[in-house]
Scaffold this motif. Structure first.
Motif, PDB file in Angstrom:
ATOM      1  N   LEU A   1      -4.892  -5.547   5.577  1.00 27.01           N
ATOM      2  CA  LEU A   1      -4.829  -4.210   4.946  1.00 27.01           C
ATOM      3  C   LEU A   1      -4.186  -2.956   5.704  1.00 27.01           C
ATOM      4  O   LEU A   1      -3.790  -3.315   6.817  1.00 27.01           O
ATOM      5  CB  LEU A   1      -6.432  -3.854   4.861  1.00 27.01           C
ATOM      6  N   ALA A   2      -3.981  -1.859   4.994  1.00 29.39           N
ATOM      7  CA  ALA A   2      -3.292  -0.888   5.582  1.00 29.39           C
ATOM      8  C   ALA A   2      -3.999  -0.182   6.651  1.00 29.39           C
ATOM      9  O   ALA A   2      -5.177  -0.129   6.734  1.00 29.39           O
ATOM     10  CB  ALA A   2      -2.750   0.117   4.431  1.00 29.39           C
TER      11      ALA A   2
ATOM     12  N   TYR B   1      -6.439  -1.509  -5.608  1.00 27.14           N
ATOM     13  CA  TYR B   1      -5.740  -1.896  -4.547  1.00 27.14           C
ATOM     14  C   TYR B   1      -4.598  -2.432  -4.770  1.00 27.14           C
ATOM     15  O   TYR B   1      -3.523  -2.094  -4.015  1.00 27.14           O
ATOM     16  CB  TYR B   1      -6.599  -3.032  -3.673  1.00 27.14           C
TER      17      TYR B   1
ATOM     18  N   ALA C   1      -6.705   2.277   5.310  1.00 27.53           N
ATOM     19  CA  ALA C   1      -7.747   1.526   4.910  1.00 27.53           C
ATOM     20  C   ALA C   1      -9.080   1.929   5.025  1.00 27.53           C
ATOM     21  O   ALA C   1      -9.445   1.774   6.516  1.00 27.53           O
ATOM     22  CB  ALA C   1      -7.574   0.253   4.563  1.00 27.53           C
TER      23      ALA C   1
ATOM     24  N   TRP D   1       0.771  -1.344   0.046  1.00 27.91           N
ATOM     25  CA  TRP D   1      -0.010   0.024  -0.083  1.00 27.91           C
ATOM     26  C   TRP D   1       0.981   1.369   0.007  1.00 27.91           C
ATOM     27  O   TRP D   1       2.006   1.388   0.524  1.00 27.91           O
ATOM     28  CB  TRP D   1      -0.839  -0.121   1.186  1.00 27.91           C
ATOM     29  N   LYS D   2       0.094   2.307  -0.720  1.00 24.35           N
ATOM     30  CA  LYS D   2       1.046   3.516  -0.745  1.00 24.35           C
ATOM     31  C   LYS D   2       0.312   4.626   0.034  1.00 24.35           C
ATOM     32  O   LYS D   2      -0.908   4.794  -0.176  1.00 24.35           O
ATOM     33  CB  LYS D   2       1.251   3.976  -2.363  1.00 24.35           C
TER      34      LYS D   2
ATOM     35  N   GLY E   1      -1.882   0.064  -4.835  1.00 21.18           N
ATOM     36  CA  GLY E   1      -1.402   0.782  -3.743  1.00 21.18           C
ATOM     37  C   GLY E   1      -2.137   1.931  -3.190  1.00 21.18           C
ATOM     38  O   GLY E   1      -2.115   2.316  -2.442  1.00 21.18           O
ATOM     39  N   ASP E   2      -3.430   2.277  -3.998  1.00 19.75           N
ATOM     40  CA  ASP E   2      -4.367   3.179  -3.496  1.00 19.75           C
ATOM     41  C   ASP E   2      -5.513   2.650  -2.856  1.00 19.75           C
ATOM     42  O   ASP E   2      -5.890   1.308  -3.129  1.00 19.75           O
ATOM     43  CB  ASP E   2      -4.841   4.057  -4.629  1.00 19.75           C
ATOM     44  N   ALA E   3      -6.115   3.516  -2.050  1.00 21.11           N
ATOM     45  CA  ALA E   3      -7.469   3.124  -1.168  1.00 21.11           C
ATOM     46  C   ALA E   3      -8.563   3.930  -1.959  1.00 21.11           C
ATOM     47  O   ALA E   3      -8.302   5.082  -2.506  1.00 21.11           O
ATOM     48  CB  ALA E   3      -7.359   3.206   0.234  1.00 21.11           C
TER      49      ALA E   3
END
Length: 295
Positions: free
Chosen positions: A194-195, A236, A198, A134-135, A239-241
């Motif tokens: 998950l990050a 996802y 998130a 994840w970014k 890297g984006d939510a």
């Protein structure tokens, strides 16, 4: 005076002597006699203590051969005794012991084979999501907004086909067959990966995607429509939510996508190419257009 002769009982008689000839300590040419009772052990013979039998801590795993299979042509590892060779066993240094099998053992009907099982769709999807990097910093990529629009289009098609509500984010698999669910352990493990940033909608769409993958594993007949959650999974994995705001906008990677209406998104041109090269070209074109507008 007449003396009577007293007879000793049989057990009172002195035992017979056992004569053993041993070399003399001073002169080896002369024998020395040692008188030893016959019913006793020889004192010159050393005592031999029988070693205690000890079982190994980690005994090697042994293969239980079925009756009639035999050991002909097998290896020492296959018959369960790697330290000794079995009849008809040959060892070669060109291949490891685990892979040495003769043609007779491979073609035998009693030979045990491990057939690799195909991973289920929901397990494969869970593995993909758990490996996402994840970014935290938004990169304002146009391709991410386009993937979100593709999800809205596919979700609108499923909504029209099923005649349900809840668009754009809802559990589609539940409306098709509520009895089919992904294992709770897989869902909990996936959501825990998950990050921290998130959102609620990221967690819910991941869970609904796992349920939809489990529904496809059952082989149930489904409408001939594209998978609804594939575009979001692609967002996802890059890297984006996403986040769904109360004002009706969907935020993704620093950009916003308008929610719109179901019938309008059902008529949007589909996005068929999800390859990274195609998406990167889309991002480069978006950046160049933005630079031209700012200039």
């Amino acid at each position: 005076m007449r003396h009577s002769r007293i007879r000793l009982p049989a057990q009172a008689h002195p035992p017979a002597l056992l004569v053993r000839r041993v070399p003399c300590p001073t002169d080896r040419s002369l024998p020395v006699r040692h008188a030893v009772p016959a019913h006793t052990k020889d004192p010159l013979e050393p005592r031999r203590r029988r070693p205690a039998r000890r079982e190994p801590r980690n005994p090697p795993a042994r293969r239980l051969w079925p009756p009639g299979a035999g050991h002909a042509g097998g290896t020492a590892e296959e018959c369960g005794n790697p330290s000794s060779a079995c009849p008809g066993t040959t060892r070669t240094s060109s291949e490891p012991p685990a892979t040495r099998r003769s043609a007779s053992s491979r073609n035998s009907p009693n030979h045990i084979r491990k057939i690799p099982q195909k991973m289920s769709r929901y397990a494969e999807l869970a593995s993909r999501i758990q490996g996402i990097q994840w970014k935290g910093k938004p990169e304002f990529r146009k391709s991410q907004a386009r993937l979100t629009q593709e999800y809205l289009r596919r979700s609108a098609l499923w909504t029209q086909e099923l005649g349900t509500g809840g668009w754009p984010f809802y559990d589609i698999a539940h409306h098709v067959n509520p009895e089919v669910r992904a294992p709770s352990g897989v869902i909990e493990e996936t959501l825990s990966s998950l990050a921290e940033y998130a959102t609620f909608y990221v967690a819910r769409t991941v869970e609904w995607a796992l349920h939809f993958a489990a529904l496809k594993d059952t082989g149930e007949e489904l409408p001939k429509l594209p998978g609804p959650f594939s575009p979001l999974i692609a967002v996802y994995e890059r890297g984006d939510a996403i986040n769904y705001t109360p004002s009706g906008f969907i935020e993704v990677g620093g950009l916003t996508v308008t929610r719109g209406q179901v019938h309008r998104y059902a008529q949007v041109e589909p996005l068929e190419d999800f390859s990274e090269n195609f998406l990167q070209k889309m991002d480069e074109e978006g950046q160049s257009n933005r630079h031209h507008k700012s200039a």
